[in-house]
Design a protein around this motif. Structure first.
Motif, mmCIF file in Angstrom:
data_model
loop_
_atom_site.group_PDB
_atom_site.id
_atom_site.type_symbol
_atom_site.label_atom_id
_atom_site.label_comp_id
_atom_site.label_asym_id
_atom_site.label_seq_id
_atom_site.Cartn_x
_atom_site.Cartn_y
_atom_site.Cartn_z
ATOM 1 N N LEU A 177 -5.220 2.447 -0.729
ATOM 2 C CA LEU A 177 -3.792 1.742 -0.115
ATOM 3 C C LEU A 177 -3.576 0.509 -0.799
ATOM 4 O O LEU A 177 -2.446 0.200 -1.162
ATOM 5 N N VAL A 178 -4.582 -0.136 -1.285
ATOM 6 C CA VAL A 178 -4.349 -1.558 -1.973
ATOM 7 C C VAL A 178 -3.894 -1.029 -3.317
ATOM 8 O O VAL A 178 -3.044 -1.610 -3.719
ATOM 9 N N LEU A 179 -4.497 -0.128 -3.871
ATOM 10 C CA LEU A 179 -3.915 0.540 -5.242
ATOM 11 C C LEU A 179 -2.518 0.877 -4.783
ATOM 12 O O LEU A 179 -1.591 0.555 -6.034
ATOM 13 N N PHE A 180 -2.087 1.585 -3.992
ATOM 14 C CA PHE A 180 -0.573 2.151 -3.775
ATOM 15 C C PHE A 180 0.137 0.741 -3.875
ATOM 16 O O PHE A 180 1.278 0.684 -4.445
ATOM 17 N N ALA B 156 -1.299 8.141 -5.464
ATOM 18 C CA ALA B 156 -1.976 7.105 -4.974
ATOM 19 C C ALA B 156 -1.651 7.024 -3.322
ATOM 20 O O ALA B 156 -2.421 6.703 -2.501
ATOM 21 N N ALA B 157 -0.467 7.399 -3.176
ATOM 22 C CA ALA B 157 -0.269 7.382 -1.582
ATOM 23 C C ALA B 157 -1.013 8.676 -1.161
ATOM 24 O O ALA B 157 -1.603 8.568 0.247
ATOM 25 N N ARG B 158 -1.133 9.807 -1.561
ATOM 26 C CA ARG B 158 -1.933 11.037 -1.245
ATOM 27 C C ARG B 158 -3.344 10.519 -0.941
ATOM 28 O O ARG B 158 -4.224 10.968 -0.137
ATOM 29 N N SER B 159 -3.951 9.869 -1.997
ATOM 30 C CA SER B 159 -5.428 9.389 -2.004
ATOM 31 C C SER B 159 -5.539 8.496 -0.755
ATOM 32 O O SER B 159 -6.530 8.085 -0.320
#
Length: 133
Positions: A19-22, A87-90
């Motif tokens: 989530l932070v990565l997104f 990114a959202a999927r992960s």
């Protein structure tokens, strides 16, 4: 019979990291969109300024702004979308929600980019200037 109280679910640390990565990618996308929209505006203004010279030479430069500035702008949007969906999927979003979140993030980043580029250029970059000889 009483129903048990719902147990709060806390996301796992890997989900929080995703989530932070997104969000980091979404915020960085605003800077990328600023550059892409600024490049598009600069190529548009260059086309407008060079067209009289080209016509005097018997040629034209119409359409070069779309090739030089528009193609990189479209690529930036598509690249941002293709990076944000995984990114959202992960981060735990379903496939449909991941597409929605990525589309919304790219749209907001694009809006921030075009408004920032317009503000820093000091005018409306996509309105043809009026030249009085």
């Amino acid at each position: 019979m009483t129903t048990p109280a719902p147990v709060p679910v806390t996301p796992s640390s890997s989900s929080r990291g995703a989530l932070v990565l997104f969000w980091v990618l979404a915020v960085a996308g605003a800077a990328v969109m600023f550059v892409a929209w600024g490049w598009m505006a600069t190529s548009w203004i260059d086309e407008i300024l060079e067209e009289p010279r080209a016509r005097a030479a018997g040629t034209t430069v119409q359409g070069t702004a779309m090739v030089v500035g528009g193609v990189p702008l479209v690529i930036a949007h598509l690249l941002g979308f293709t990076v944000l969906v995984p990114a959202a999927r992960s981060a735990g979003a379903s496939r449909g929600r991941a597409f929605g979140y990525a589309g919304a993030a790219v749209g907001v980043a694009s809006l921030i980019g075009v408004l920032t580029a317009q503000f820093l250029m000091g005018s409306q970059p996509f309105v043809e200037p009026v030249f009085i000889p």
